[in-house]
Design an enzyme around this catalytic site. Structure first.
Site, mmCIF file in Angstrom:
data_model
loop_
_atom_site.group_PDB
_atom_site.id
_atom_site.type_symbol
_atom_site.label_atom_id
_atom_site.label_comp_id
_atom_site.label_asym_id
_atom_site.label_seq_id
_atom_site.Cartn_x
_atom_site.Cartn_y
_atom_site.Cartn_z
ATOM 1 N N HIS A 1 -2.920 4.630 16.142
ATOM 2 C CA HIS A 1 -2.575 5.463 14.895
ATOM 3 C C HIS A 1 -2.523 6.877 15.344
ATOM 4 O O HIS A 1 -3.651 7.498 15.570
ATOM 5 C CB HIS A 1 -2.910 4.999 13.899
ATOM 6 N N GLY B 1 -2.411 0.514 7.220
ATOM 7 C CA GLY B 1 -2.855 1.781 8.006
ATOM 8 C C GLY B 1 -4.115 1.709 9.050
ATOM 9 O O GLY B 1 -4.140 2.209 9.854
ATOM 10 N N HIS C 1 5.772 14.382 26.793
ATOM 11 C CA HIS C 1 6.119 13.590 27.858
ATOM 12 C C HIS C 1 5.078 12.682 28.394
ATOM 13 O O HIS C 1 3.898 13.184 28.565
ATOM 14 C CB HIS C 1 6.882 14.502 28.731
ATOM 15 N N SER D 1 0.957 -1.318 -0.044
ATOM 16 C CA SER D 1 0.003 0.173 0.039
ATOM 17 C C SER D 1 0.917 1.186 -0.063
ATOM 18 O O SER D 1 2.115 1.238 0.120
ATOM 19 C CB SER D 1 -0.929 0.000 1.282
ATOM 20 N N GLY D 2 0.198 2.330 -0.076
ATOM 21 C CA GLY D 2 0.880 3.716 0.136
ATOM 22 C C GLY D 2 1.741 3.694 1.476
ATOM 23 O O GLY D 2 2.885 3.946 1.595
#
Length: 204
Positions: free
Chosen positions: A135, A61, A126, A7-8
């Site tokens: 994601h 993704g 942090h 895939s991309g």
């Protein structure tokens, strides 16, 4: 190393690997038999016994598909892949199968789970705790002391203010500004972000 997915997203991972010392790509694996080549790498269409010792990265993704594949495949996964331009504190812990893309920043005492994606230009501040299959999309900002549950997607350009609890399998829309905790499976959009519906996901 085997890249699963032609895939991309896989193209970006190929670019990362090319910049990393001590890493090489054996081939790309994809379920679509019509795909034969990706950026000059052979595309194969099934795992065979002679591949069982090869390390694999899931170049998918979609968080749910990546989760299902990781549970299905009996394969070892590579350590985190990190673009040469990413800025990462020495006190960060990034688990196997995760990918950090160009110009991302991950600051001190953050923990990134397995098979996560920290996409191009994302900032993770942090003391963030991020579970598996998350994601963080391009240009988004997760500020300090935020906890993010499994499978959650933070959309492109979104901002999460400090100290929040973001549940599992949450979807934060592109450009959203999150000012309060989000429950599991919620879909939120807008500034300030509001719940518009709930995902229907079976993740086990």
């Amino acid at each position: 190393m085997i890249i699963y997915g032609a895939s991309g997203h896989a193209k970006v991972i190929i670019d990362i690997i090319k910049l990393m010392d001590g890493h090489s790509i054996d081939f790309v694996l994809d379920d679509d038999p019509k795909v034969k080549n990706l950026l000059g790498f052979e595309v194969k269409h099934q795992l065979t016994d002679d591949m069982k010792d090869e390390k694999l990265v899931l170049a998918i993704g979609n968080n749910l598909i990546r989760h299902k594949l990781a549970n299905k495949l009996q394969q070892g996964y590579c350590s985190a892949l990190i673009h040469a331009s990413a800025v990462i504190s020495e006190n960060v812990n990034i688990n196997e199968g995760s990918v950090v893309m160009a110009n991302a920043v991950i600051n001190s005492s953050t923990v990134i789970g397995k098979h996560c994606i920290i996409n191009s230009g994302a900032i993770v501040e942090h003391d963030v705790k991020m579970e598996d299959f998350v994601h963080i999309s391009p240009g988004s900002t997760v500020t300090g002391n935020v906890n993010i549950g499994k499978g959650t997607q933070i959309g492109a350009g979104a901002t999460i203010i400090p100290g929040l609890q973001i549940g599992k399998w949450v979807t934060v829309g592109a450009g959203a500004v999150v000012l309060e905790d989000i429950p599991d499976f919620a879909v939120v959009v807008g500034n300030p972000a509001k719940i518009i519906k709930f995902n229907r996901i079976e993740d086990e």
